[in-house]
Motif scaffolding. Structure first.
Motif, PDB file in Angstrom:
ATOM      1  N   ASN A  52       0.848  -1.194   0.000  1.00 22.88           N
ATOM      2  CA  ASN A  52       0.000   0.000   0.000  1.00 22.88           C
ATOM      3  C   ASN A  52       0.884   1.244   0.000  1.00 22.88           C
ATOM      4  N   ASP A  53       1.637   1.406  -1.101  1.00 17.88           N
ATOM      5  CA  ASP A  53       2.548   2.544  -1.248  1.00 17.88           C
ATOM      6  C   ASP A  53       2.758   2.808  -2.739  1.00 17.88           C
ATOM      7  N   ALA A  54       3.826   3.493  -3.096  1.00 23.44           N
ATOM      8  CA  ALA A  54       4.078   3.858  -4.493  1.00 23.44           C
ATOM      9  C   ALA A  54       4.342   2.649  -5.390  1.00 23.44           C
ATOM     10  N   THR A  55       4.598   1.469  -4.802  1.00 22.34           N
ATOM     11  CA  THR A  55       4.849   0.262  -5.609  1.00 22.34           C
ATOM     12  C   THR A  55       3.563  -0.460  -6.000  1.00 22.34           C
ATOM     13  N   ALA A  56       2.405   0.056  -5.578  1.00 24.21           N
ATOM     14  CA  ALA A  56       1.117  -0.612  -5.820  1.00 24.21           C
ATOM     15  C   ALA A  56       0.906  -0.877  -7.305  1.00 24.21           C
ATOM     16  N   GLN A  57       0.437  -2.117  -7.608  1.00 24.47           N
ATOM     17  CA  GLN A  57       0.155  -2.502  -8.983  1.00 24.47           C
ATOM     18  C   GLN A  57      -1.329  -2.760  -9.215  1.00 24.47           C
ATOM     19  N   GLY A  58      -2.061  -3.068  -8.144  1.00 25.48           N
ATOM     20  CA  GLY A  58      -3.489  -3.354  -8.288  1.00 25.48           C
ATOM     21  C   GLY A  58      -4.110  -3.753  -6.966  1.00 25.48           C
ATOM     22  N   ILE A  59      -5.389  -4.155  -7.042  1.00 27.43           N
ATOM     23  CA  ILE A  59      -6.167  -4.547  -5.876  1.00 27.43           C
ATOM     24  C   ILE A  59      -6.613  -5.988  -6.068  1.00 27.43           C
ATOM     25  N   LEU A  60      -6.412  -6.815  -5.041  1.00 24.85           N
ATOM     26  CA  LEU A  60      -6.761  -8.231  -5.116  1.00 24.85           C
ATOM     27  C   LEU A  60      -8.280  -8.398  -5.249  1.00 24.85           C
ATOM     28  N   TYR A  61      -8.702  -9.161  -6.240  1.00 28.10           N
ATOM     29  CA  TYR A  61     -10.117  -9.332  -6.567  1.00 28.10           C
ATOM     30  C   TYR A  61     -10.838 -10.267  -5.590  1.00 28.10           C
ATOM     31  N   THR A  62     -10.212 -11.383  -5.239  1.00 30.80           N
ATOM     32  CA  THR A  62     -10.807 -12.359  -4.333  1.00 30.80           C
ATOM     33  C   THR A  62      -9.800 -12.760  -3.264  1.00 30.80           C
ATOM     34  N   ASP A  63     -10.272 -13.384  -2.193  1.00 36.07           N
ATOM     35  CA  ASP A  63      -9.375 -13.896  -1.163  1.00 36.07           C
ATOM     36  C   ASP A  63      -8.445 -14.946  -1.777  1.00 36.07           C
ATOM     37  N   VAL A  64      -7.193 -14.973  -1.294  1.00 39.65           N
ATOM     38  CA  VAL A  64      -6.229 -15.967  -1.762  1.00 39.65           C
ATOM     39  C   VAL A  64      -5.602 -16.633  -0.542  1.00 39.65           C
ATOM     40  N   ASP A  65      -5.626 -17.965  -0.502  1.00 40.51           N
ATOM     41  CA  ASP A  65      -5.045 -18.743   0.585  1.00 40.51           C
ATOM     42  C   ASP A  65      -3.579 -19.030   0.253  1.00 40.51           C
ATOM     43  N   VAL A  66      -2.675 -18.447   1.027  1.00 43.10           N
ATOM     44  CA  VAL A  66      -1.235 -18.629   0.802  1.00 43.10           C
ATOM     45  C   VAL A  66      -0.598 -19.451   1.923  1.00 43.10           C
ATOM     46  N   THR A  67      -1.386 -20.291   2.572  1.00 46.32           N
ATOM     47  CA  THR A  67      -0.891 -21.119   3.672  1.00 46.32           C
ATOM     48  C   THR A  67       0.276 -21.992   3.225  1.00 46.32           C
ATOM     49  N   ASN A  68       0.190 -22.555   2.040  1.00 44.46           N
ATOM     50  CA  ASN A  68       1.225 -23.462   1.536  1.00 44.46           C
ATOM     51  C   ASN A  68       2.197 -22.783   0.586  1.00 44.46           C
ATOM     52  N   GLY A  69       2.289 -21.468   0.652  1.00 44.97           N
ATOM     53  CA  GLY A  69       3.214 -20.725  -0.200  1.00 44.97           C
ATOM     54  C   GLY A  69       2.488 -19.828  -1.176  1.00 44.97           C
ATOM     55  N   PRO A  70       3.245 -19.119  -2.010  1.00 44.45           N
ATOM     56  CA  PRO A  70       2.651 -18.192  -2.969  1.00 44.45           C
ATOM     57  C   PRO A  70       1.639 -18.888  -3.884  1.00 44.45           C
ATOM     58  N   GLN A  71       0.562 -18.163  -4.197  1.00 42.63           N
ATOM     59  CA  GLN A  71      -0.507 -18.696  -5.038  1.00 42.63           C
ATOM     60  C   GLN A  71      -0.934 -17.640  -6.054  1.00 42.63           C
ATOM     61  N   PRO A  72      -1.447 -18.068  -7.211  1.00 46.96           N
ATOM     62  CA  PRO A  72      -1.949 -17.090  -8.179  1.00 46.96           C
ATOM     63  C   PRO A  72      -3.268 -16.483  -7.713  1.00 46.96           C
ATOM     64  N   GLY A  73      -3.443 -15.221  -8.024  1.00 44.59           N
ATOM     65  CA  GLY A  73      -4.676 -14.520  -7.705  1.00 44.59           C
ATOM     66  C   GLY A  73      -5.018 -13.577  -8.837  1.00 44.59           C
ATOM     67  N   SER A  74      -6.137 -12.932  -8.732  1.00 47.04           N
ATOM     68  CA  SER A  74      -6.595 -11.996  -9.746  1.00 47.04           C
ATOM     69  C   SER A  74      -6.401 -10.575  -9.221  1.00 47.04           C
ATOM     70  N   LEU A  75      -5.633  -9.775  -9.939  1.00 48.92           N
ATOM     71  CA  LEU A  75      -5.309  -8.419  -9.516  1.00 48.92           C
ATOM     72  C   LEU A  75      -6.026  -7.411 -10.407  1.00 48.92           C
ATOM     73  N   ILE A  76      -6.883  -6.598  -9.798  1.00 51.33           N
ATOM     74  CA  ILE A  76      -7.630  -5.574 -10.527  1.00 51.33           C
ATOM     75  C   ILE A  76      -6.679  -4.424 -10.854  1.00 51.33           C
ATOM     76  N   VAL A  77      -6.641  -4.040 -12.124  1.00 48.63           N
ATOM     77  CA  VAL A  77      -5.783  -2.931 -12.536  1.00 48.63           C
ATOM     78  C   VAL A  77      -6.581  -1.748 -13.080  1.00 48.63           C
ATOM     79  N   GLU A  78      -7.874  -1.996 -13.365  1.00 53.91           N
ATOM     80  CA  GLU A  78      -8.726  -0.929 -13.882  1.00 53.91           C
ATOM     81  C   GLU A  78     -10.157  -1.163 -13.428  1.00 53.91           C
ATOM     82  N   ALA A  79     -10.724  -0.196 -12.677  1.00 56.36           N
ATOM     83  CA  ALA A  79     -12.093  -0.331 -12.163  1.00 56.36           C
ATOM     84  C   ALA A  79     -12.477   0.897 -11.363  1.00 56.36           C
ATOM     85  N   TYR A  80     -13.742   0.938 -10.977  1.00 58.48           N
ATOM     86  CA  TYR A  80     -14.239   1.907 -10.001  1.00 58.48           C
ATOM     87  C   TYR A  80     -14.370   1.158  -8.682  1.00 58.48           C
ATOM     88  N   VAL A  81     -13.781   1.713  -7.618  1.00 59.57           N
ATOM     89  CA  VAL A  81     -13.722   1.031  -6.329  1.00 59.57           C
ATOM     90  C   VAL A  81     -14.280   1.936  -5.229  1.00 59.57           C
TER      91      VAL A  81
END
Length: 104
Positions: A52-81
């Motif tokens: 949450n700083d100048a490096t921001a690339q987008g907003i996570l669309y849905t919850d992502v479970d990373v218990t077992n390590g990094p996982q793919p998620g959907s990152l919103i890059v264009e929208a009204y929020v």
């Protein structure tokens, strides 16, 4: 006697102000994510990534479970929020970096 798991309910707050969203696949990191009461590491929808700083690339669309390590998620890059409904208020630097996301 059969084993029955307790019912778990999910509360999801809609933070989108429009139905038009542009999102891309993003690898969600497990670094710095604390485990919840069930021992799961969940990155909440609406989280600004990678930070949450100048490096921001987008907003996570849905919850992502990373218990077992990094996982793919959907990152919103264009929208009204709806800014007030995000889990953490966006920093001014993050808003500047997310130029194609309109905060209402």
């Amino acid at each position: 006697m059969p084993y029955v798991k307790p019912v778990v309910t999910a509360n999801r707050i809609n933070f989108l102000a429009s139905s038009k969203v542009q999102a891309f696949t993003y690898q969600v990191s497990a670094a710095g994510v604390a485990a919840d009461s069930n021992g799961r590491k969940i990155v909440k929808a609406g989280t600004i990534l990678p930070a949450n700083d100048a490096t921001a690339q987008g907003i996570l669309y849905t919850d992502v479970d990373v218990t077992n390590g990094p996982q793919p998620g959907s990152l919103i890059v264009e929208a009204y929020v709806l800014q007030a409904r995000l889990p953490v208020a966006p920093a001014a630097e993050a808003k500047d970096a997310l130029s194609k996301i309109t905060f209402r």
